[in-house]
Structure formats: C-alpha cells, structure tokens
Write a protein that holds these residues in place. Structure first.
Motif, PDB file in Angstrom:
ATOM      1  N   ASP A 191      -8.854 -38.297   8.892  1.00 34.90           N
ATOM      2  CA  ASP A 191      -8.995 -38.512   7.456  1.00 34.90           C
ATOM      3  C   ASP A 191      -7.614 -38.854   6.898  1.00 34.90           C
ATOM      4  O   ASP A 191      -6.766 -37.969   6.768  1.00 34.90           O
ATOM      5  N   ALA A 192      -7.369 -40.135   6.632  1.00 28.01           N
ATOM      6  CA  ALA A 192      -6.060 -40.615   6.142  1.00 28.01           C
ATOM      7  C   ALA A 192      -4.991 -40.262   7.168  1.00 28.01           C
ATOM      8  O   ALA A 192      -5.089 -40.653   8.316  1.00 28.01           O
ATOM      9  N   ASN A 193      -3.991 -39.465   6.784  1.00 26.78           N
ATOM     10  CA  ASN A 193      -2.892 -39.133   7.689  1.00 26.78           C
ATOM     11  C   ASN A 193      -3.108 -37.806   8.410  1.00 26.78           C
ATOM     12  O   ASN A 193      -2.167 -37.225   8.944  1.00 26.78           O
ATOM     13  N   ALA A 194      -4.335 -37.303   8.423  1.00 26.25           N
ATOM     14  CA  ALA A 194      -4.591 -35.980   8.986  1.00 26.25           C
ATOM     15  C   ALA A 194      -5.801 -35.999   9.917  1.00 26.25           C
ATOM     16  O   ALA A 194      -6.635 -36.897   9.865  1.00 26.25           O
ATOM     17  N   THR A 195      -5.877 -34.965  10.766  1.00 28.55           N
ATOM     18  CA  THR A 195      -7.068 -34.699  11.564  1.00 28.55           C
ATOM     19  C   THR A 195      -7.722 -33.470  10.960  1.00 28.55           C
ATOM     20  O   THR A 195      -7.074 -32.435  10.791  1.00 28.55           O
ATOM     21  N   VAL A 196      -8.984 -33.585  10.605  1.00 31.18           N
ATOM     22  CA  VAL A 196      -9.714 -32.487   9.981  1.00 31.18           C
ATOM     23  C   VAL A 196     -10.591 -31.827  11.039  1.00 31.18           C
ATOM     24  O   VAL A 196     -11.360 -32.501  11.729  1.00 31.18           O
ATOM     25  N   LEU A 197     -10.467 -30.503  11.164  1.00 31.12           N
ATOM     26  CA  LEU A 197     -11.241 -29.729  12.131  1.00 31.12           C
ATOM     27  C   LEU A 197     -12.228 -28.835  11.400  1.00 31.12           C
ATOM     28  O   LEU A 197     -11.853 -28.131  10.459  1.00 31.12           O
ATOM     29  N   GLU A 198     -13.484 -28.865  11.824  1.00 34.44           N
ATOM     30  CA  GLU A 198     -14.539 -27.994  11.290  1.00 34.44           C
ATOM     31  C   GLU A 198     -14.988 -27.120  12.450  1.00 34.44           C
ATOM     32  O   GLU A 198     -15.574 -27.619  13.408  1.00 34.44           O
ATOM     33  N   LEU A 199     -14.696 -25.812  12.384  1.00 33.52           N
ATOM     34  CA  LEU A 199     -14.900 -24.923  13.530  1.00 33.52           C
ATOM     35  C   LEU A 199     -15.753 -23.710  13.154  1.00 33.52           C
ATOM     36  O   LEU A 199     -15.600 -23.159  12.065  1.00 33.52           O
ATOM     37  N   GLU A 200     -16.586 -23.274  14.107  1.00 30.92           N
ATOM     38  CA  GLU A 200     -17.425 -22.098  13.891  1.00 30.92           C
ATOM     39  C   GLU A 200     -17.437 -21.220  15.135  1.00 30.92           C
ATOM     40  O   GLU A 200     -17.307 -21.720  16.251  1.00 30.92           O
ATOM     41  N   ALA A 201     -17.592 -19.907  14.904  1.00 26.12           N
ATOM     42  CA  ALA A 201     -17.773 -18.925  15.982  1.00 26.12           C
ATOM     43  C   ALA A 201     -18.798 -17.911  15.494  1.00 26.12           C
ATOM     44  O   ALA A 201     -18.853 -17.603  14.292  1.00 26.12           O
ATOM     45  N   ALA A 202     -19.585 -17.393  16.399  1.00 24.12           N
ATOM     46  CA  ALA A 202     -20.634 -16.439  16.030  1.00 24.12           C
ATOM     47  C   ALA A 202     -20.037 -15.205  15.351  1.00 24.12           C
ATOM     48  O   ALA A 202     -19.088 -14.606  15.851  1.00 24.12           O
ATOM     49  N   GLY A 203     -20.598 -14.854  14.197  1.00 26.19           N
ATOM     50  CA  GLY A 203     -20.204 -13.637  13.502  1.00 26.19           C
ATOM     51  C   GLY A 203     -18.863 -13.681  12.788  1.00 26.19           C
ATOM     52  O   GLY A 203     -18.375 -12.662  12.334  1.00 26.19           O
ATOM     53  N   ILE A 204     -18.247 -14.872  12.685  1.00 23.92           N
ATOM     54  CA  ILE A 204     -16.929 -15.009  12.061  1.00 23.92           C
ATOM     55  C   ILE A 204     -16.990 -16.133  11.036  1.00 23.92           C
ATOM     56  O   ILE A 204     -17.706 -17.114  11.222  1.00 23.92           O
ATOM     57  N   GLN A 205     -16.212 -15.989   9.982  1.00 27.33           N
ATOM     58  CA  GLN A 205     -16.143 -17.035   8.965  1.00 27.33           C
ATOM     59  C   GLN A 205     -15.679 -18.352   9.579  1.00 27.33           C
ATOM     60  O   GLN A 205     -14.743 -18.374  10.372  1.00 27.33           O
ATOM     61  N   PRO A 206     -16.321 -19.467   9.235  1.00 25.71           N
ATOM     62  CA  PRO A 206     -15.920 -20.771   9.777  1.00 25.71           C
ATOM     63  C   PRO A 206     -14.484 -21.129   9.372  1.00 25.71           C
ATOM     64  O   PRO A 206     -13.983 -20.663   8.351  1.00 25.71           O
ATOM     65  N   LEU A 207     -13.853 -21.966  10.187  1.00 23.80           N
ATOM     66  CA  LEU A 207     -12.512 -22.464   9.887  1.00 23.80           C
ATOM     67  C   LEU A 207     -12.600 -23.940   9.537  1.00 23.80           C
ATOM     68  O   LEU A 207     -13.287 -24.710  10.208  1.00 23.80           O
ATOM     69  N   HIS A 208     -11.888 -24.329   8.495  1.00 23.78           N
ATOM     70  CA  HIS A 208     -11.786 -25.717   8.070  1.00 23.78           C
ATOM     71  C   HIS A 208     -10.296 -26.023   8.014  1.00 23.78           C
ATOM     72  O   HIS A 208      -9.600 -25.553   7.111  1.00 23.78           O
ATOM     73  N   LEU A 209      -9.791 -26.758   9.010  1.00 20.52           N
ATOM     74  CA  LEU A 209      -8.355 -27.002   9.129  1.00 20.52           C
ATOM     75  C   LEU A 209      -8.021 -28.476   8.953  1.00 20.52           C
ATOM     76  O   LEU A 209      -8.774 -29.345   9.379  1.00 20.52           O
ATOM     77  N   ARG A 210      -6.871 -28.724   8.349  1.00 21.31           N
ATOM     78  CA  ARG A 210      -6.311 -30.078   8.214  1.00 21.31           C
ATOM     79  C   ARG A 210      -5.006 -30.066   8.999  1.00 21.31           C
ATOM     80  O   ARG A 210      -4.127 -29.248   8.740  1.00 21.31           O
ATOM     81  N   CYS A 211      -4.867 -30.991   9.955  1.00 17.63           N
ATOM     82  CA  CYS A 211      -3.704 -31.021  10.848  1.00 17.63           C
ATOM     83  C   CYS A 211      -2.936 -32.332  10.683  1.00 17.63           C
ATOM     84  O   CYS A 211      -3.547 -33.399  10.607  1.00 17.63           O
ATOM     85  N   VAL A 212      -1.606 -32.230  10.649  1.00 14.83           N
ATOM     86  CA  VAL A 212      -0.748 -33.417  10.557  1.00 14.83           C
ATOM     87  C   VAL A 212       0.358 -33.314  11.599  1.00 14.83           C
ATOM     88  O   VAL A 212       0.794 -32.224  11.962  1.00 14.83           O
ATOM     89  N   GLN A 213       0.797 -34.468  12.087  1.00 18.29           N
ATOM     90  CA  GLN A 213       1.940 -34.511  13.005  1.00 18.29           C
ATOM     91  C   GLN A 213       3.215 -34.365  12.181  1.00 18.29           C
ATOM     92  O   GLN A 213       3.340 -34.967  11.122  1.00 18.29           O
ATOM     93  N   THR A 214       4.146 -33.541  12.656  1.00 14.21           N
ATOM     94  CA  THR A 214       5.426 -33.366  11.977  1.00 14.21           C
ATOM     95  C   THR A 214       6.475 -32.985  13.021  1.00 14.21           C
ATOM     96  O   THR A 214       6.176 -32.886  14.206  1.00 14.21           O
ATOM     97  N   MET A 215       7.692 -32.780  12.571  1.00 10.04           N
ATOM     98  CA  MET A 215       8.788 -32.383  13.452  1.00 10.04           C
ATOM     99  C   MET A 215       9.319 -31.028  12.988  1.00 10.04           C
ATOM    100  O   MET A 215       9.382 -30.761  11.789  1.00 10.04           O
ATOM    101  N   VAL A 216       9.700 -30.166  13.957  1.00  9.82           N
ATOM    102  CA  VAL A 216      10.258 -28.851  13.654  1.00  9.82           C
ATOM    103  C   VAL A 216      11.573 -28.709  14.391  1.00  9.82           C
ATOM    104  O   VAL A 216      11.679 -29.073  15.571  1.00  9.82           O
ATOM    105  N   LYS A 217      12.569 -28.150  13.706  1.00 15.73           N
ATOM    106  CA  LYS A 217      13.866 -27.918  14.347  1.00 15.73           C
ATOM    107  C   LYS A 217      13.804 -26.624  15.156  1.00 15.73           C
ATOM    108  O   LYS A 217      13.475 -25.560  14.638  1.00 15.73           O
ATOM    109  N   LEU A 218      14.096 -26.751  16.435  1.00 15.79           N
ATOM    110  CA  LEU A 218      14.158 -25.613  17.353  1.00 15.79           C
ATOM    111  C   LEU A 218      15.576 -25.554  17.887  1.00 15.79           C
ATOM    112  O   LEU A 218      15.964 -26.414  18.677  1.00 15.79           O
ATOM    113  N   TYR A 219      16.294 -24.574  17.449  1.00 17.88           N
ATOM    114  CA  TYR A 219      17.703 -24.462  17.828  1.00 17.88           C
ATOM    115  C   TYR A 219      18.430 -25.741  17.442  1.00 17.88           C
ATOM    116  O   TYR A 219      18.495 -26.080  16.276  1.00 17.88           O
TER     117      TYR A 219
END
Length: 142
Positions: free
Chosen positions: A63-91
């Motif tokens: 969806d545009a610049n993101a990946t949208v995840l729709e996730l379910e597990a038995a007995g747990i509230q569903p997860l609706h996640l939006r994921c984007v590629q980015t960079m993180v400084k490690l050391y």
C-alpha cells in the motif's frame, strides 16, 4: 517465484531483578504472512524460561510505500501492522530494517519509535531496554 522474506526482532526488557525477552519471527511469502511471538522470562538474565508462544497468520499487501499485514491467532486480538523499509544506526554503521507498527498510524521510517518492531537481516536485531537506568541499545542478535 521469490524466496519468502524472513526477518527477526527481539525485545529484551530488564528491571532490577527480572527480565523479559520477546522474539518476533516474521515470514512474508507473497500474500501470506506468519508472525511467531515467543515470550521468555528470567530472574538472572542467564537462564531464560519459556512463558508463551503465539503464532499469527494472515495476509500481506503493498500500500503506497508500505507493506500492510493483517494477522490473526486463536484467542488473541488481531494485529494490523504497517511496515516500511528504513535504516537504523547500529554502533558506527547503518543497517537496513523493516520497521512495523500499528496500521492505523501513518507509515513512518522513524527508527526511534519505541512501539515499532525493527526486523533486521540475518540473525535479526535486538532492542535492549534497562528500565532502571532508562538505557536502550539496538544491536544485531548474537
């Protein structure tokens, strides 16, 4: 057909005499997605005891610049996640990550957002927080 994308993120939270470790393993295989969440606890940090494992299954879509995840597990509230590629400084270097957060929030590449899951390449990334010292470290999983 491309190989499934597999990424790992681990959150370690420590307090004076107790620690929790939650490992998230994300697999995106075309339009299908699996997220395994494993929780562990430790009184010393040396020996981890399993507490719970949840496996979510669902879909992935671009969806545009993101990946949208729709996730379910038995007995747990569903997860609706939006994921984007980015960079993180490690050391002293910068690493690519897949940053995932709530889908109702705008897609952002802000790596300092504490509510985001930061999925790294290879063995993955670990965010360690020390609640007694207000310290945080992000590093590759050892």
């Amino acid at each position: 057909m491309p190989a499934p994308l597999t990424r790992v993120y681990r959150l370690v939270e420590t307090r004076r005499h107790h620690a929790t470790r939650t490992t998230f393993t994300l697999v995106i295989d075309g339009a299908r997605t699996t997220l395994a969440e494993t929780e562990e606890t430790s009184d010393t940090g040396a020996t981890w005891q399993p507490r719970a494992t949840h496996t979510y299954r669902g879909t992935a879509r671009v969806d545009a610049n993101a990946t949208v995840l729709e996730l379910e597990a038995a007995g747990i509230q569903p997860l609706h996640l939006r994921c984007v590629q980015t960079m993180v400084k490690l050391y002293k270097r910068v690493e690519p990550v897949l940053a995932c957060g709530e889908s109702m929030q705008p897609a952002t590449d802000d790596p300092d957002d504490d509510d985001r899951l930061l999925f790294g390449d290879g063995a993955g990334l670990e965010r360690e927080t020390d609640n007694d010292d207000d310290a945080e470290t992000i590093r590759p999983i050892r």
